[in-house]
Design a protein around this motif. Structure first.
Motif, PDB file in Angstrom:
ATOM      1  N   VAL A   1       0.848  -1.187   0.000  1.00 32.73           N
ATOM      2  CA  VAL A   1       0.000   0.000   0.000  1.00 32.73           C
ATOM      3  C   VAL A   1       0.883   1.236   0.000  1.00 32.73           C
ATOM      4  O   VAL A   1       2.010   1.196   0.505  1.00 32.73           O
ATOM      5  CB  VAL A   1      -0.949  -0.007   1.220  1.00 32.73           C
ATOM      6  CG1 VAL A   1      -0.169   0.090   2.520  1.00 32.73           C
ATOM      7  CG2 VAL A   1      -2.004   1.080   1.107  1.00 32.73           C
ATOM      8  N   GLN A   2       0.382   2.315  -0.551  1.00 34.89           N
ATOM      9  CA  GLN A   2       1.124   3.562  -0.535  1.00 34.89           C
ATOM     10  C   GLN A   2       0.986   4.259   0.814  1.00 34.89           C
ATOM     11  O   GLN A   2      -0.007   4.068   1.521  1.00 34.89           O
ATOM     12  CB  GLN A   2       0.625   4.481  -1.643  1.00 34.89           C
ATOM     13  CG  GLN A   2       1.032   4.051  -3.033  1.00 34.89           C
ATOM     14  CD  GLN A   2       0.682   5.084  -4.085  1.00 34.89           C
ATOM     15  OE1 GLN A   2      -0.271   5.841  -3.929  1.00 34.89           O
ATOM     16  NE2 GLN A   2       1.446   5.112  -5.165  1.00 34.89           N
TER      17      GLN A   2
ATOM     18  N   ASP B   1       5.900   1.510   8.991  1.00 36.77           N
ATOM     19  CA  ASP B   1       4.998   0.435   9.399  1.00 36.77           C
ATOM     20  C   ASP B   1       5.282  -0.857   8.638  1.00 36.77           C
ATOM     21  O   ASP B   1       4.690  -1.908   8.944  1.00 36.77           O
ATOM     22  CB  ASP B   1       3.532   0.833   9.151  1.00 36.77           C
ATOM     23  CG  ASP B   1       3.091   1.985  10.033  1.00 36.77           C
ATOM     24  OD1 ASP B   1       2.372   2.876   9.522  1.00 36.77           O
ATOM     25  OD2 ASP B   1       3.449   1.993  11.226  1.00 36.77           O
ATOM     26  N   THR B   2       6.171  -0.808   7.670  1.00 30.75           N
ATOM     27  CA  THR B   2       6.520  -1.997   6.895  1.00 30.75           C
ATOM     28  C   THR B   2       7.137  -3.063   7.798  1.00 30.75           C
ATOM     29  O   THR B   2       8.100  -2.804   8.523  1.00 30.75           O
ATOM     30  CB  THR B   2       7.511  -1.632   5.780  1.00 30.75           C
ATOM     31  OG1 THR B   2       6.865  -0.752   4.859  1.00 30.75           O
ATOM     32  CG2 THR B   2       7.999  -2.870   5.053  1.00 30.75           C
ATOM     33  N   ALA B   3       6.552  -4.253   7.764  1.00 34.19           N
ATOM     34  CA  ALA B   3       7.003  -5.345   8.630  1.00 34.19           C
ATOM     35  C   ALA B   3       6.166  -6.587   8.337  1.00 34.19           C
ATOM     36  O   ALA B   3       5.164  -6.512   7.621  1.00 34.19           O
ATOM     37  CB  ALA B   3       6.853  -4.968  10.108  1.00 34.19           C
TER      38      ALA B   3
ATOM     39  N   THR C   1       3.711  -4.004   3.425  1.00 35.42           N
ATOM     40  CA  THR C   1       4.726  -3.128   2.852  1.00 35.42           C
ATOM     41  C   THR C   1       4.084  -1.792   2.494  1.00 35.42           C
ATOM     42  O   THR C   1       3.086  -1.760   1.764  1.00 35.42           O
ATOM     43  CB  THR C   1       5.355  -3.747   1.597  1.00 35.42           C
ATOM     44  OG1 THR C   1       5.918  -5.016   1.928  1.00 35.42           O
ATOM     45  CG2 THR C   1       6.455  -2.845   1.045  1.00 35.42           C
ATOM     46  N   VAL C   2       4.662  -0.720   3.013  1.00 43.28           N
ATOM     47  CA  VAL C   2       4.147   0.622   2.759  1.00 43.28           C
ATOM     48  C   VAL C   2       5.186   1.388   1.950  1.00 43.28           C
ATOM     49  O   VAL C   2       6.303   1.606   2.418  1.00 43.28           O
ATOM     50  CB  VAL C   2       3.838   1.360   4.071  1.00 43.28           C
ATOM     51  CG1 VAL C   2       3.206   2.723   3.767  1.00 43.28           C
ATOM     52  CG2 VAL C   2       2.925   0.536   4.957  1.00 43.28           C
ATOM     53  N   SER C   3       4.822   1.770   0.753  1.00 40.67           N
ATOM     54  CA  SER C   3       5.755   2.484  -0.117  1.00 40.67           C
ATOM     55  C   SER C   3       5.617   3.991   0.078  1.00 40.67           C
ATOM     56  O   SER C   3       4.531   4.499   0.358  1.00 40.67           O
ATOM     57  CB  SER C   3       5.501   2.118  -1.566  1.00 40.67           C
ATOM     58  OG  SER C   3       4.200   2.518  -1.951  1.00 40.67           O
TER      59      SER C   3
END
Length: 124
Positions: free
Chosen positions: A12-13, A90-92, A121-123
């Protein structure tokens, strides 16, 4: 024996939202404290949120307070984590955990049952 299966992760962005679910089976679901933890590459597993058996008491890590919401549906043996305003940090891998006690803990060692994890995964 308790089994936990997470779902709902993905890419997600930044600023977007994702919802995670965790189905618990094997023992009386309503007696468990349930929690979400996360682990980023090279970092220790950290507490995200927890909820008591009734759903009336919740705890959050400072880093997610106001953005994430934990909830549970005892009729569906499911715990949820709604994540809003997501940030790259928050990516984990997010893990669901169960604790067959009355007191909520924020440490991984306090939980005896774990799911396999789901990647978020947050881009930027």
């Amino acid at each position: 024996q308790v089994q936990l299966v997470e779902s709902g992760g993905g890419l997600v962005q930044a600023g977007g939202s994702l919802g995670l679910s965790c189905i618990v089976s094997g023992r009386t679901f309503s007696r468990f404290i349930l929690a979400w933890f996360r682990q980023a590459p090279g970092k220790k597993r950290e507490f995200v949120a927890a909820i008591d058996w009734s759903g009336s008491t919740t705890y959050y890590a400072d880093s997610v307070e106001g953005r994430f919401t934990i909830s549970r549906d005892n009729a569906k043996n499911t715990v949820y984590l709604q994540m809003n305003s997501l940030k790259p940090e928050d990516t984990a891998v997010y893990y669901c955990a169960a604790r067959a006690r009355l007191i909520i803990l924020r440490i991984p060692d306090g939980y005896g049952s774990w799911g396999q994890g789901t990647q978020v995964t947050v881009s930027s």
